[in-house]
Design a protein around this motif. Structure first.
Motif, PDB file in Angstrom:
ATOM      1  N   VAL A  72      53.642  41.978  33.656  1.00 30.56           N
ATOM      2  CA  VAL A  72      52.741  42.173  34.806  1.00 30.56           C
ATOM      3  C   VAL A  72      51.805  43.350  34.565  1.00 30.56           C
ATOM      4  O   VAL A  72      50.595  43.270  34.804  1.00 30.56           O
ATOM      5  N   GLY A  73      52.348  44.457  34.090  1.00 30.18           N
ATOM      6  CA  GLY A  73      51.505  45.626  33.844  1.00 30.18           C
ATOM      7  C   GLY A  73      50.462  45.399  32.781  1.00 30.18           C
ATOM      8  O   GLY A  73      49.298  45.803  32.930  1.00 30.18           O
ATOM      9  N   TRP A  74      50.852  44.721  31.718  1.00 35.08           N
ATOM     10  CA  TRP A  74      49.898  44.430  30.642  1.00 35.08           C
ATOM     11  C   TRP A  74      48.835  43.446  31.106  1.00 35.08           C
ATOM     12  O   TRP A  74      47.667  43.535  30.718  1.00 35.08           O
ATOM     13  N   PHE A  75      49.215  42.497  31.955  1.00 31.77           N
ATOM     14  CA  PHE A  75      48.268  41.509  32.464  1.00 31.77           C
ATOM     15  C   PHE A  75      47.162  42.191  33.269  1.00 31.77           C
ATOM     16  O   PHE A  75      45.972  41.910  33.080  1.00 31.77           O
ATOM     17  N   PHE A  76      47.534  43.094  34.169  1.00 27.95           N
ATOM     18  CA  PHE A  76      46.530  43.755  35.010  1.00 27.95           C
ATOM     19  C   PHE A  76      45.741  44.822  34.265  1.00 27.95           C
ATOM     20  O   PHE A  76      44.730  45.305  34.771  1.00 27.95           O
ATOM     21  N   PHE A  85      43.117  41.833  32.781  1.00 25.12           N
ATOM     22  CA  PHE A  85      42.436  40.980  33.747  1.00 25.12           C
ATOM     23  C   PHE A  85      42.368  41.662  35.114  1.00 25.12           C
ATOM     24  O   PHE A  85      43.281  42.405  35.495  1.00 25.12           O
ATOM     25  N   PRO A  86      41.297  41.437  35.883  1.00 23.85           N
ATOM     26  CA  PRO A  86      40.134  40.587  35.561  1.00 23.85           C
ATOM     27  C   PRO A  86      39.151  41.240  34.600  1.00 23.85           C
ATOM     28  O   PRO A  86      38.290  40.582  34.048  1.00 23.85           O
ATOM     29  N   HIS A  87      39.290  42.583  34.395  1.00 22.05           N
ATOM     30  CA  HIS A  87      38.421  43.285  33.452  1.00 22.05           C
ATOM     31  C   HIS A  87      39.280  44.216  32.621  1.00 22.05           C
ATOM     32  O   HIS A  87      40.194  44.872  33.136  1.00 22.05           O
ATOM     33  N   GLU A  88      38.970  44.263  31.351  1.00 14.96           N
ATOM     34  CA  GLU A  88      39.739  45.124  30.460  1.00 14.96           C
ATOM     35  C   GLU A  88      39.425  46.589  30.737  1.00 14.96           C
ATOM     36  O   GLU A  88      38.257  46.968  30.889  1.00 14.96           O
TER      37      GLU A  88
END
Length: 286
Positions: free
Chosen positions: A61-65, A68-71
């Motif tokens: 979850v932490g890596w996803f956010f 996304f939506p912006h690096e």
């Protein structure tokens, strides 16, 4: 128009003083730790697997956010300057190099099939001292089989000696899979390692490598499999490892070697098997 130009000028000034880099994130390391704990708990305790699952989900979850939506990016300040490189040495000394100094990779090595053959035959030979140990001490050939399988069965952690001396089909299948996979893997390692020790391959394969492997396993088996660590007889384990190393090394050495890319870099006279006392010229080398 003037406002747009002033904005572009401000961005240009900002980019000249800083460099935009991806923001640092700890989640890849947390994910690796979570996966390691998740697998470790399969042979230790379910609480460790639960902790690994929590860390894995949180890292995902932490890596996803972070992406996304912006690096996420950070602006790192850049300072320009002139760096003067100096040394107190006045001369540079080089080690003497022979004509054929590229010895990191052997000119010839064994194929993958050679390592697989050696691992299979060595694994079969390793069964003999393991079965003798069970017969001599527990009067059962199934003790070593069930003990190896107990490393993958948490429910067998508190099993009695009488239980391990009995025949269990699931234990036989699990031990066969573990033993076959490990034997083939180490056989492939022998196939890649033995060409680097051409003078005394039997000594390396039969004694040095098994003793090194046993030392590493002795220090880590308490974490990998506490069941095996509490019941294993290290003297017979070393004998089994030596039997595997001698047979595996012997079988691998019987196989035909294949040439590596380094062989093609040798002079033509060496590749053709021509022995001459006259040094090669550039034209002859080509």
């Amino acid at each position: 128009m003037q406002e747009a130009q002033s904005t572009q000028s401000h961005e240009h000034e900002h980019r000249s003083d800083t460099v935009i880099l991806p923001a640092p994130t700890p989640w890849p390391m947390v994910l690796a730790l979570g996966l390691a704990l998740l697998i470790t708990g399969m042979v230790t305790h379910w609480v460790i697997s639960l902790l690994g699952l929590i860390l894995t989900l949180r890292a995902i979850v932490g890596w996803f956010f972070d992406i996304f939506p912006h690096e996420l990016h950070v602006a790192v300040p850049v300072q320009t300057g002139v760096m003067k490189i100096s040394s107190t040495r006045t001369t540079r000394e080089q080690l003497p190099i022979a004509a054929e100094h590229r010895q990191i990779l052997p000119v010839e090595t064994f194929s993958v099939v050679s390592g697989i053959k050696g691992g299979i035959v060595g694994g079969i030979a390793m069964i003999i001292p393991a079965a003798l140990f069970g017969l001599i001490k527990y009067h059962s050939i199934w003790y070593a089989v069930n003990l190896l399988a107990a490393g993958g069965f948490v429910s067998w952690a508190s099993a009695s000696t009488a239980f391990l001396c009995q025949f269990h089909l699931e234990g036989l299948l699990a031990a066969t899979g573990i033993h076959a996979f490990t034997s083939v893997l180490i056989g492939l390692l022998y196939g890649a390692m033995l060409p680097m020790f051409p003078r005394k391959p039997i000594l390396t394969a039969g004694f040095v490598a098994p003793l090194l492997w046993t030392g590493i396993l002795y220090s880590a088996l308490g974490i990998i499999s506490p069941v095996l660590n509490a019941r294993i007889n290290w003297l017979w384990f070393v004998i089994s490892q030596i039997a595997f190393g001698l047979v595996c090394g012997f079988i691998v050495n019987l196989q035909v070697k294949v040439r590596t890319p380094q062989f093609r870099s040798l002079p033509f006279a060496v590749r053709a098997g021509i022995h001459s006392d006259v040094p090669l010229t550039k034209d002859e080398d080509l």
